[in-house]
Design a protein around this motif. Structure first.
Motif, PDB file in Angstrom:
ATOM      1  N   LEU A   1       1.643   6.187  -6.978  1.00 58.51           N
ATOM      2  CA  LEU A   1       0.506   6.990  -7.604  1.00 58.51           C
ATOM      3  C   LEU A   1       1.268   8.666  -7.773  1.00 58.51           C
ATOM      4  N   LEU A   2       2.096   8.945  -6.436  1.00 53.04           N
ATOM      5  CA  LEU A   2       2.534  10.317  -6.495  1.00 53.04           C
ATOM      6  C   LEU A   2       3.507  10.506  -7.720  1.00 53.04           C
TER       7      LEU A   2
ATOM      8  N   GLN B   1       5.579  20.308  -3.625  1.00 49.46           N
ATOM      9  CA  GLN B   1       6.576  19.900  -2.480  1.00 49.46           C
ATOM     10  C   GLN B   1       6.202  18.637  -1.817  1.00 49.46           C
ATOM     11  N   VAL B   2       5.035  18.527  -1.658  1.00 51.78           N
ATOM     12  CA  VAL B   2       4.459  17.215  -1.091  1.00 51.78           C
ATOM     13  C   VAL B   2       4.986  15.877  -1.933  1.00 51.78           C
ATOM     14  N   ILE B   3       4.872  15.992  -3.240  1.00 52.89           N
ATOM     15  CA  ILE B   3       5.337  14.998  -3.992  1.00 52.89           C
ATOM     16  C   ILE B   3       6.763  14.733  -4.086  1.00 52.89           C
ATOM     17  N   TRP B   4       7.517  16.025  -4.078  1.00 53.14           N
ATOM     18  CA  TRP B   4       8.813  15.915  -4.227  1.00 53.14           C
ATOM     19  C   TRP B   4       9.674  15.333  -3.150  1.00 53.14           C
ATOM     20  N   THR B   5       9.197  15.601  -1.852  1.00 57.09           N
ATOM     21  CA  THR B   5       9.715  15.257  -0.665  1.00 57.09           C
ATOM     22  C   THR B   5       9.391  13.756  -0.522  1.00 57.09           C
TER      23      THR B   5
ATOM     24  N   ILE C   1       0.672  -1.095   0.094  1.00 62.78           N
ATOM     25  CA  ILE C   1      -0.063   0.049   0.139  1.00 62.78           C
ATOM     26  C   ILE C   1       0.674   1.233  -0.034  1.00 62.78           C
ATOM     27  N   ILE C   2       1.825   1.214   0.861  1.00 59.40           N
ATOM     28  CA  ILE C   2       2.694   2.347   0.627  1.00 59.40           C
ATOM     29  C   ILE C   2       3.660   2.445  -0.547  1.00 59.40           C
TER      30      ILE C   2
ATOM     31  N   GLY D   1       2.848  13.414 -10.250  1.00 60.87           N
ATOM     32  CA  GLY D   1       4.065  14.573 -10.354  1.00 60.87           C
ATOM     33  C   GLY D   1       4.264  14.521 -11.788  1.00 60.87           C
ATOM     34  N   HIS D   2       4.445  13.460 -12.472  1.00 59.79           N
ATOM     35  CA  HIS D   2       4.906  13.610 -13.934  1.00 59.79           C
ATOM     36  C   HIS D   2       3.875  14.091 -14.950  1.00 59.79           C
ATOM     37  N   THR D   3       2.637  13.817 -14.327  1.00 59.68           N
ATOM     38  CA  THR D   3       1.436  14.528 -15.140  1.00 59.68           C
ATOM     39  C   THR D   3       1.372  15.983 -15.113  1.00 59.68           C
ATOM     40  N   LEU D   4       1.321  16.493 -13.743  1.00 56.99           N
ATOM     41  CA  LEU D   4       1.186  17.746 -13.494  1.00 56.99           C
ATOM     42  C   LEU D   4       2.269  18.796 -13.828  1.00 56.99           C
ATOM     43  N   SER D   5       3.595  18.205 -13.743  1.00 56.88           N
ATOM     44  CA  SER D   5       4.907  19.056 -14.039  1.00 56.88           C
ATOM     45  C   SER D   5       4.687  19.183 -15.537  1.00 56.88           C
ATOM     46  N   GLY D   6       4.531  18.469 -16.514  1.00 57.83           N
ATOM     47  CA  GLY D   6       4.424  18.505 -17.649  1.00 57.83           C
ATOM     48  C   GLY D   6       3.222  19.234 -18.273  1.00 57.83           C
TER      49      GLY D   6
END
Length: 372
Positions: A15-16, A37-41, A8-9, A20-25
């Motif tokens: 999923l992060l 910052q949540v995703i990156w860390t 699960i973890i 992240g890849h979807t939104l950053s592009g």
């Protein structure tokens, strides 16, 4: 028997990565947002610390034959997929010519599937240290201390190689950053039973999780860890922040799992097939974006809409030069603006009016043309 909490973890971390890849592009200035910052860390540190933790379920490497089997399995699991997806998928099918240049690729691992190379290197250091520590001592405590010491020696050797060949070679810089996180996961796995056997361990665990959550949220609100510019202090703070973030998220998921929440089934599935998702999500996301662009023309989220002109320009760029495809990209973006009054005139987060004429519109080499 697989550990469901671990899956699960791992699934949440996967999923992060996809999010992240979807939104950053597709979202302008996404690097400056709280969500980034949540995703990156969290995304990769969660993967690494869980990988270190699950070594508690591994059989000790006590003979050369076992060590050799370990090396073969890890190489087939990580390096083979890395080679196939780098050379065949990205290089031949998507015609990203840089991926066919082995020298360029070895010094630019972070442009592709660097995680596979990093986790393979960490596993090799772990395997050699485990084999040597088992030969030196049978005592559990001494074995663990020797193991950690030998992993430290492995980091020094890796650092020397990086000093000679460059820290970008085979993503040594990233590997050196993540080895301590891996070892912290390994260390907790070795000490977990003793820790949980302590009196009031439950209260102690809840306290640690709460404090970790507060520190993690405070730090990601205070600092932009993506723009570290090589600042050693920021890198150390990011390491500490990621550690506290991992502790808090792992604790929260253990609590949610204990409550029997059925929504975790998707996350669990993502964890079971995390490697497959990691390798294929780039291709699948493009297919989904193309599909939704046709079916839900007026209702797609902006990070899906924005990708469509980029995909079209990729196809056109195989036939025409980059300069022409840039102007087509601008035209499509402006037409898109007429239909959708949004802030979508961006290509990979860069305003299209600021893109250089010889730019690579979606990160794919544009030097391949069809000559008639």
């Amino acid at each position: 028997m697989r550990n469901k909490i671990v899956d699960i973890i791992r699934g949440f971390a996967m999923l992060l990565v996809v999010l992240g890849h979807t939104l950053s592009g597709s979202t302008s200035n996404f690097n400056d947002t709280f969500l980034f910052q949540v995703i990156w860390t969290l995304q990769m540190p969660l993967f690494i610390i869980i990988s270190g933790y699950v070594t508690k379920y591994s059989k000790p490497l006590t003979t050369r034959d076992k060590l050799w089997v370990f090396v073969k399995k890890r190489t087939l699991a990580y390096i083979l997929p890395w080679a196939v997806w780098s050379f065949v998928i990205r290089g031949l099918i998507f015609q990203q010519t840089n991926y066919l240049d082995i020298k360029w690729l070895l010094w630019h691992m972070d442009s592709g599937y660097w995680f596979l190379a990093t986790i393979w290197t960490i596993n090799m250091i772990y395997g050699l240290a485990d084999y040597a520590s088992n030969k030196i001592s049978k005592s559990t405590t001494w074995n663990m201390l020797i193991h950690l010491t030998l992993c430290g020696v492995g980091m020094i050797v890796l650092g020397v190689i990086g000093y000679i060949a460059g820290l970008s070679f085979f993503c040594i810089k990233l590997t050196l950053y993540y080895i301590p996180i891996y070892l912290l996961g390994y260390l907790y796995g070795q000490l977990q039973d003793k820790f949980l056997a302590l009196k009031k361990s439950s209260s102690l665990v809840n306290g640690v999780i709460t404090i970790s959550l507060v520190i993690w949220l405070t730090m990601i609100l205070r600092f932009n860890f993506h723009d570290d510019n090589g600042d050693a202090l920021i890198i150390v703070l990011r390491f500490i922040t990621s550690l506290f973030g991992c502790i808090s998220i792992i604790g929260l998921f253990i609590g949610i799992y204990s409550s029997g929440n059925k929504l975790l089934q998707l996350v669990h599935w993502s964890g079971v097939y995390s490697l497959e998702i990691y390798l294929t999500h780039y291709l699948v996301l493009n297919m989904i974006q193309m599909f939704f662009r046709k079916i839900l023309f007026y209702r797609i989220q902006k990070f899906i809409i924005e990708a469509v002109p980029q995909i079209l320009c990729h196809q056109l760029a195989l036939l025409i030069d980059c300069n022409t495809s840039r102007h087509i990209a601008v035209f499509l973006m402006l037409k898109q603006e007429e239909l959708f009054p949004t802030d979508l005139r961006f290509i990979n987060g860069i305003p299209c009016t600021e893109m250089p004429l010889d730019c690579d519109v979606i990160g794919i080499a544009m030097d391949q043309r069809i000559v008639f």
